[in-house]
Design a protein around this motif. Structure first.
Motif, PDB file in Angstrom:
ATOM      1  N   THR A  63       1.997  12.030   9.173  1.00 15.15           N
ATOM      2  CA  THR A  63       2.232  10.746   9.827  1.00 15.15           C
ATOM      3  C   THR A  63       1.132  10.346  10.792  1.00 15.15           C
ATOM      4  O   THR A  63       1.193   9.273  11.364  1.00 15.15           O
ATOM      5  CB  THR A  63       3.532  10.787  10.636  1.00 15.15           C
ATOM      6  N   ARG A  94      -6.493  -1.333   5.128  1.00 18.16           N
ATOM      7  CA  ARG A  94      -6.100  -0.176   5.927  1.00 18.16           C
ATOM      8  C   ARG A  94      -4.849   0.429   5.332  1.00 18.16           C
ATOM      9  O   ARG A  94      -3.953  -0.285   4.895  1.00 18.16           O
ATOM     10  CB  ARG A  94      -5.880  -0.537   7.388  1.00 18.16           C
ATOM     11  N   ALA A 125       3.069   8.434   4.493  1.00 23.85           N
ATOM     12  CA  ALA A 125       3.938   9.457   5.055  1.00 23.85           C
ATOM     13  C   ALA A 125       5.038   9.852   4.083  1.00 23.85           C
ATOM     14  O   ALA A 125       5.497  10.987   4.077  1.00 23.85           O
ATOM     15  CB  ALA A 125       4.551   8.954   6.359  1.00 23.85           C
ATOM     16  N   LEU A 126       5.450   8.898   3.286  1.00 22.59           N
ATOM     17  CA  LEU A 126       6.598   9.171   2.441  1.00 22.59           C
ATOM     18  C   LEU A 126       6.392  10.370   1.526  1.00 22.59           C
ATOM     19  O   LEU A 126       7.158  11.333   1.595  1.00 22.59           O
ATOM     20  CB  LEU A 126       6.949   7.914   1.648  1.00 22.59           C
ATOM     21  N   PRO A 155       0.663   3.402   6.730  1.00 16.57           N
ATOM     22  CA  PRO A 155       1.024   4.740   7.185  1.00 16.57           C
ATOM     23  C   PRO A 155       2.349   5.220   6.607  1.00 16.57           C
ATOM     24  O   PRO A 155       2.534   6.412   6.401  1.00 16.57           O
ATOM     25  CB  PRO A 155       1.150   4.571   8.706  1.00 16.57           C
ATOM     26  N   PHE A 156       3.224   4.281   6.350  1.00 14.17           N
ATOM     27  CA  PHE A 156       4.538   4.701   5.854  1.00 14.17           C
ATOM     28  C   PHE A 156       4.457   5.130   4.405  1.00 14.17           C
ATOM     29  O   PHE A 156       5.049   6.124   4.000  1.00 14.17           O
ATOM     30  CB  PHE A 156       5.538   3.569   6.016  1.00 14.17           C
ATOM     31  N   ALA A 157       3.714   4.358   3.677  1.00 16.36           N
ATOM     32  CA  ALA A 157       3.560   4.716   2.275  1.00 16.36           C
ATOM     33  C   ALA A 157       2.898   6.084   2.157  1.00 16.36           C
ATOM     34  O   ALA A 157       3.225   6.880   1.282  1.00 16.36           O
ATOM     35  CB  ALA A 157       2.725   3.667   1.556  1.00 16.36           C
TER      36      ALA A 157
END
Lengths: 355, 355
Positions: free
Chosen positions: A88, A75, A82-83, A78-80
């Motif tokens: 987001t 999965r 979003a960066l 999400p942060f990677a």
DNA sequence: CAAAAGATGGCAACCGGTTGACATACCGCC
DNA sequence: GGCGGTATGTCAACCGGTTGCCATCTTTTG
């Protein structure tokens, strides 16, 4: 929308799994696109494309990569994501008061359509304060893709400023240039006033809400207009706060006003008012009719049950979320106003005046 | 769920909304530690340390950097921070049913203490389904620092599995090895049963909640124990769902049971039950006493107002959040159970039996 | 059959912080 | 003056995806 775990029957001891446990702490960290790439024998960027840019890679490779992803139970982080992108998969919702049941339905409506489209909702409260609201909005803004403001207390300029940074949708208020979802109160108010007029009432009081509330002003205007049309006298009373308690407090003003029918800014005021009037020996609706606004949870718990102008709040939340998500997908909304219908729900608290 | 029938009128388009300027390349993007570093004349890593590792840099440099940060109106990019560290400054809350007012105080309690400590709250709903709940929990787990489960429907193993990956706090249920916040129902139940016994009741019915509900079982046990002590006969009835509607439906079973006092799993059931009984001509509390659970919003709207065993739900939410945040800060909680007190709130729906 | 157009995958440079390793600067002390 | 030790700052390698650009390979077209 991947759904990797169907009916999970997690039994076996951890560690038996064939997952190579690397990563410093000895913890099993989740697989990355690099793992997939290795397994599928392609470049990580190809994996990235396969998973997020449909059509960019060949069907064959796509399949291989998807299988590998499935196998590893991958999965995205999400942060990677979003960066670099700023996306987001998250929308923010700011409400004036979490304990006010008016917002229950809005929250739920927004959460439901949000999560149906795989967006997470984050929630904040402004405690009815424009400053807190602005702070919360600013803090959220950097972490969400878009923002829903329910009954915002900020001024138009501030809202537009926010809207110029990220998509914003507003509920219960109209702000030029920002998409809004607003119950069209006129229909419901007309029905209410007509019904009251038909029941012999001649003087009507409107109990207003918070001074900053756009909706309260709007409702007052609607009441005035309808009273004009149906030839009723309308007076406006102020409440200290839009709660049950505020309703109780305004009871003496209501009596003093001589009105035989009352429309309140919201149901909480109506309920408090009714309690206090009944405690003072007034009979509802024989001596005085009471009409609330919103048809919140609990409006039908009272005796008599509350007559109220229903706003489809769940729908408001839901539509606002949908509006926002559409904007995020690039279907640039025209920034107009979506009006939803209101209607009178006649219950026991309004009726014929037995003078 | 929600359907938007045609009762919607899409109107005005006030001033074509200017599309928010996409964050292009040269656009005013938010300042980074690199900008601060340049302004302060130091290395970015020094900036990072100054801002997150107090004491690691000299007071002088610290000051310079803080001033520069202030001047640029810097705020950390949460994603950039989360990527290497995993820390997200976010806690998740999963509730069984967003529309159930029981949870609103919990939500609010958690949100309030969370945001007081600079944590954002994200909210999800399980719709009373163990599977949905697990899915939501898993989905959240990767994006939050910790998780609060309010009245979870999963089984203990699943909860412990989650707890082994990230800190978890549970509300309204006890799970071995996981920190829990649980209203101690015994006190309130004792008070309720004693009061009913003193008012001449001899047979009491308990209307149960969802079968998966730990709390429902617990309450039934409490009722049984108290009835034992006070020499009342106790029977248990099942409800179809823990809502107002479920309460209405269970009314005939209640009558059939011959009980003169009823304690329900929650206030919604009590309210529905009371409505239905009254509609059938029963007088509350003269012929039958009704006691609810939780003291939710609206419990005092009814006539008579509902007698209920109050659980301090806001406090539960708040304490659970506090527990979680403490764990996140390393104050390893012992994983025990925090009990909060319940008490009987006597209102009009319970009283002397006028046989 | 050659050239142009299109499809596909790889390379590498980010996004914005964090952090271990290391080089200095600074300090006191023998 | 030389030495060990600590305080402080720098370097560079990540974290895990995304995406512009380019090299190939394939297909279409004249």
């Amino acid at each position: 929308m991947h759904d990797y775990d169907g009916a999970v029957t997690q039994v076996t001891n951890p560690g038996a799994a064939t997952v190579p446990a690397r990563r410093g702490r000895g913890e099993k960290s989740s697989p990355t696109i690099y793992d997939i790439a290795k397994l599928a024998g392609v470049n990580p960027s190809t994996v990235s494309r396969a998973l997020s840019k449909p059509g960019r890679v060949s069907a064959k490779t796509q399949k291989i990569i998807e299988d590998a992803a499935e196998q590893l139970n991958y999965r995205v982080n999400p942060f990677a994501r979003a960066l670099p992108t700023g996306r987001t998969q998250t929308i923010g919702l700011i409400v004036a008061d979490i304990t006010n049941p008016t917002f229950f339905d809005i929250i739920r409506g927004a959460e439901t359509t949000g999560s149906a489209r795989d967006y997470t909702m984050v929630l904040a409260e402004s405690a009815e304060s424009p400053e807190t609201e602005l702070t919360a909005a600013r803090r959220m803004l950097s972490t969400v893709d878009g923002l829903i403001l329910a009954s915002p207390r900020m001024d138009d300029e501030q809202i537009r400023a926010l809207a110029s940074e990220k998509p914003v949708a507003v509920i219960n208020r109209e702000v030029d240039g920002v998409p809004c979802v607003v119950p069209d109160v006129n229909k419901g108010i007309s029905q209410a006033v007509r019904s009251l007029a038909a029941n012999g009432h001649q003087k009507l009081a409107y109990v207003a809400g918070p001074p900053q509330s756009w909706m309260s002003r709007r409702r007052w205007e609607g009441v005035q207009a309808a009273c004009d049309w149906y030839k009723l006298e309308a007076v406006r009373l102020e409440s200290s706060k839009p709660t049950v308690d505020g309703g109780r407090q305004v009871a003496r003003d209501v009596l003093a006003s001589g009105a035989t029918a009352v429309i309140t800014y919201n149901d909480l005021l109506a309920i408090g008012l009714m309690q206090e009037l009944q405690a003072a020996g007034m009979r509802v609706p024989d001596q005085i009719s009471i009409v609330g606004f919103d048809d919140i949870f609990g409006a039908d718990f009272t005796t008599p049950a509350l007559t109220t102008v229903r706003s489809p709040l769940g729908e408001c939340g839901s539509r606002a979320a949908a509006l926002l998500l559409d904007m995020l997908l690039g279907h640039e909304g025209p920034g107009g106003v979506v009006r939803v219908d209101t209607e009178l729900v006649v219950r026991g608290s309004s009726g014929r005046l037995l003078a």
